[in-house]
Design an enzyme around this catalytic site. Structure first.
Site, short mmCIF file in Angstrom:
data_model
loop_
_atom_site.label_atom_id
_atom_site.label_comp_id
_atom_site.label_asym_id
_atom_site.label_seq_id
_atom_site.Cartn_x
_atom_site.Cartn_y
_atom_site.Cartn_z
CB ILE A 16 -1.51 48.77 0.25
CG1 ILE A 16 -2.07 47.60 0.77
CG2 ILE A 16 0.03 48.85 -0.51
CD1 ILE A 16 -2.22 46.51 -0.34
CG ASP A 76 2.86 63.52 -2.23
OD1 ASP A 76 3.65 62.80 -1.54
OD2 ASP A 76 3.27 64.61 -3.09
CG ASN A 103 4.79 49.42 -1.40
OD1 ASN A 103 5.91 48.70 -1.56
ND2 ASN A 103 4.27 50.27 -2.32
CE1 TYR A 169 15.13 53.54 -2.06
CE2 TYR A 169 16.58 51.98 -2.27
CZ TYR A 169 15.33 52.06 -2.22
OH TYR A 169 14.62 51.16 -2.14
CE LYS A 173 13.08 51.95 0.86
NZ LYS A 173 11.91 51.84 1.20
CB VAL A 202 11.80 43.99 -6.73
CG1 VAL A 202 10.37 43.23 -7.02
CG2 VAL A 202 12.15 43.60 -5.40
N1 NAP Z 1 12.26 47.41 -6.82
C1 NAP Z 1 12.90 47.14 -6.14
O1 NAP Z 1 14.29 46.80 -6.38
C2 NAP Z 1 13.16 47.38 -4.49
C3 NAP Z 1 14.16 47.01 -3.49
C4 NAP Z 1 13.94 47.24 -2.34
C5 NAP Z 1 12.90 47.63 -1.89
N2 NAP Z 1 12.01 48.44 -2.48
C6 NAP Z 1 11.18 49.47 -2.13
O2 NAP Z 1 9.68 48.82 -2.39
C7 NAP Z 1 8.81 49.84 -2.43
C8 NAP Z 1 7.82 49.67 -3.70
O3 NAP Z 1 8.80 49.95 -4.63
P1 NAP Z 1 8.51 49.32 -5.89
O4 NAP Z 1 9.74 48.50 -6.41
O5 NAP Z 1 7.28 48.71 -6.16
O6 NAP Z 1 8.63 50.51 -6.97
P2 NAP Z 1 7.49 51.31 -8.06
O7 NAP Z 1 7.05 50.27 -8.72
O8 NAP Z 1 7.84 52.70 -8.51
O9 NAP Z 1 6.22 51.65 -7.02
C9 NAP Z 1 6.41 52.68 -6.18
C10 NAP Z 1 5.05 53.15 -5.44
O10 NAP Z 1 5.14 54.26 -4.75
C11 NAP Z 1 4.09 55.26 -5.02
N3 NAP Z 1 4.58 56.39 -4.41
C12 NAP Z 1 5.63 57.04 -4.52
N4 NAP Z 1 6.04 58.16 -3.92
C13 NAP Z 1 4.84 58.17 -3.04
C14 NAP Z 1 4.08 59.45 -2.35
N5 NAP Z 1 4.76 60.40 -2.23
N6 NAP Z 1 3.01 59.27 -2.12
C15 NAP Z 1 2.15 58.02 -2.46
N7 NAP Z 1 2.75 57.08 -3.20
C16 NAP Z 1 3.89 57.30 -3.61
C17 NAP Z 1 3.90 55.12 -6.30
O11 NAP Z 1 2.90 55.65 -6.93
P3 NAP Z 1 2.47 57.06 -7.34
O12 NAP Z 1 3.56 57.55 -8.35
O13 NAP Z 1 1.07 56.91 -8.17
O14 NAP Z 1 2.34 57.96 -6.24
C18 NAP Z 1 4.01 53.76 -6.59
O15 NAP Z 1 2.57 53.14 -6.50
C19 NAP Z 1 9.39 51.25 -2.30
O16 NAP Z 1 9.31 51.58 -0.63
C20 NAP Z 1 10.92 50.86 -2.63
O17 NAP Z 1 11.99 51.69 -1.86
C21 NAP Z 1 11.92 48.34 -3.97
#
Ligand code: NAP
Length: 269
Positions: A16, A76, A103, A169, A173, A202
Site C-alpha cells: 500500500i 517518495d 493510494n 487535481y 485523477k 472523505v
Molecule cells: N480524502 C478525500 O476526500 C479523497 C477523495 C477521493 C480520493 N482521494 C484519494 O485517496 C488517496 C488517499 O488520500 P487520503 O484522503 O487518505 O489523504 P491523506 O490522509 O492525506 O493521506 C495521503 C497519504 O499519501 C501519502 N503520500 C502523499 N504523497 C506521497 C508521496 N509522494 N510518496 C509516498 N506517499 C505519499 C501520505 O504519506 P506521507 O506524507 O507520509 O508520504 C499519506 O499517507 C489519494 O490518492 C487521494 O487523492 C481522497
C-alpha cells in the site's frame, strides 16, 4: 458462503502506498485483520511505524495464524530513483506481492488557472500520476511473469467530473482513470485484476493538505454534511480484493449519502 469472505486474503501480500495516514492507513489495518501480509510505503516513517503497530495489533486480535508479516518502507513515489529501488527494499519473504494499492496522492491548493504555481502542478502530477504509473510498471512486470495479481488504484470523484479550483487535481485523477482503463484493456488476456476506487468526500488529512495546513478552511469542506471516513473506503478496497479470482471489480464510485457529484451536495444536516 459469507457475503464478505475475507478468507481469500489470508497469507496474501499487499503493498500500500500512502499508508501513513487516512485511507491507506485504514486499508492497512483492515487487510491485517483479514490475515494479509503488508508492505507499507510512505514518506513519513514515524506515522508509518505507528500504522504498522496498529495493523500488527489488528492481526493479533484476529486470532489467525497465517499472514501478519509487516514491513515499512520510507519512500517518495514521486522520486523515480527511489521507486526504481523499491523492489530491492522489500524483505525477501514478502517479495511476491499479490495486491498493489496505489493510494498515495494529494491536492495542493484551490487556485484558478493562471494563478497555479509550477511547484503545485509538478508535485501533484509527480505523485498522483507519474508515481502511480512508475510503481504500476514495476508490479505489472512481476504480475505478468506470475500470471496473477491485483492492482487497485485510488481515483476520485474528481477523476469523473472536474470542478473550478481543482483543475490540476482533477486532471491528475482523470489521468488515473484513463491509465487504469487502458491497463484493464491491455491485461484482458491475463488473470491480473485492475480496480479503480473513486471516493467522494472523505474526511482525512487530505483537506488540511489541500488548504496548506489551514484546519478551519479544511473543516468547512465537511460542514453540514457527514463525509465518508477512511474506514469506509478501506472496506471497499478490501472487499474488492477479497472477491474470487475470476471476479474483477472494475470501478467503485463511493459517495457520502448527501453527495451526488463533485459539485452537488446537500448540507442541511
Ligand atoms: N480524502 C478525500 O476526500 C479523497 C477523495 C477521493 C480520493 N482521494 C484519494 O485517496 C488517496 C488517499 O488520500 P487520503 O484522503 O487518505 O489523504 P491523506 O490522509 O492525506 O493521506 C495521503 C497519504 O499519501 C501519502 N503520500 C502523499 N504523497 C506521497 C508521496 N509522494 N510518496 C509516498 N506517499 C505519499 C501520505 O504519506 P506521507 O506524507 O507520509 O508520504 C499519506 O499517507 C489519494 O490518492 C487521494 O487523492 C481522497
Amino acid at each position: 458462503m459469507s457475503l464478505f469472505n475475507t478468507s481469500r486474503l489470508v497469507g496474501k501480500t499487499v503493498l500500500i502506498t500512502g499508508a501513513s495516514a487516512g485511507i491507506g492507513a485504514a486499508t492497512a489495518v483492515l487487510f491485517a485483520k483479514g490475515g494479509s501480509n503488508l508492505i507499507l510505503v510512505a514518506r513519513r516513517i514515524h506515522p508509518l511505524k505507528i500504522v504498522a503497530e496498529e495493523a500488527a495489533a489488528a492481526y493479533k486480535a484476529s486470532g489467525l495464524t497465517e499472514g501478519g508479516k509487516i514491513a515499512t518502507i520510507q519512500l517518495d513515489v514521486a522520486d523515480k530513483a527511489q521507486v526504481a529501488s523499491l523492489l530491492d527494499k522489500i524483505p525477501q519473504d514478502l517479495r511476491n506481492v499479490d495486491v498493489l494499492v496505489n493510494n498515495a496522492g494529494f491536492a495542493h491548493g484551490v487556485d484558478k488557472v493562471g494563478s497555479i504555481t509550477d511547484a503545485d502542478i509538478d508535485a501533484m502530477f509527480a505523485t498522483n500520476v507519474v508515481g502511480l504509473i512508475s510503481i504500476t510498471q514495476l508490479f505489472v512486470r512481476e504480475f505478468k511473469a506470475r500470471g496473477a495479481g491485483h492492482i487497485i488504484n485510488l481515483g476520485s470523484v474528481a477523476g469523473r467530473e472536474a470542478y473550478p479550483g481543482g483543475s490540476i487535481y482533477c486532471a491528475t485523477k482523470h489521468a488515473v482513470r484513463a491509465f487504469t482503463e487502458a491497463l484493464r484493456k491491455e491485461l484482458v488476456d491475463t488473470k491480473i485484476r485492475i480496480t479503480e476506487v473513486q471516493p467522494g468526500m472523505v474526511e482525512t488529512e487530505f483537506s488540511v493538505i489541500r488548504f496548506r495546513g489551514d484546519k478551519s478552511a479544511a473543516d468547512k469542506v465537511y460542514e453540514g454534511i457527514q463525509p465518508l471516513v477512511a474506514e469506509d473506503v478501506a472496506e471497499e478496497i478490501v472487499w474488492a480484493a477479497a472477491r474470487p479470482p475470476h471476479v474483477n471489480i472494475a470501478e467503485l464510485f463511493v459517495l457520502p449519502v448527501n453527495q451526488a457529484s463533485a459539485t452537488l451536495e446537500y448540507r442541511g444536516n
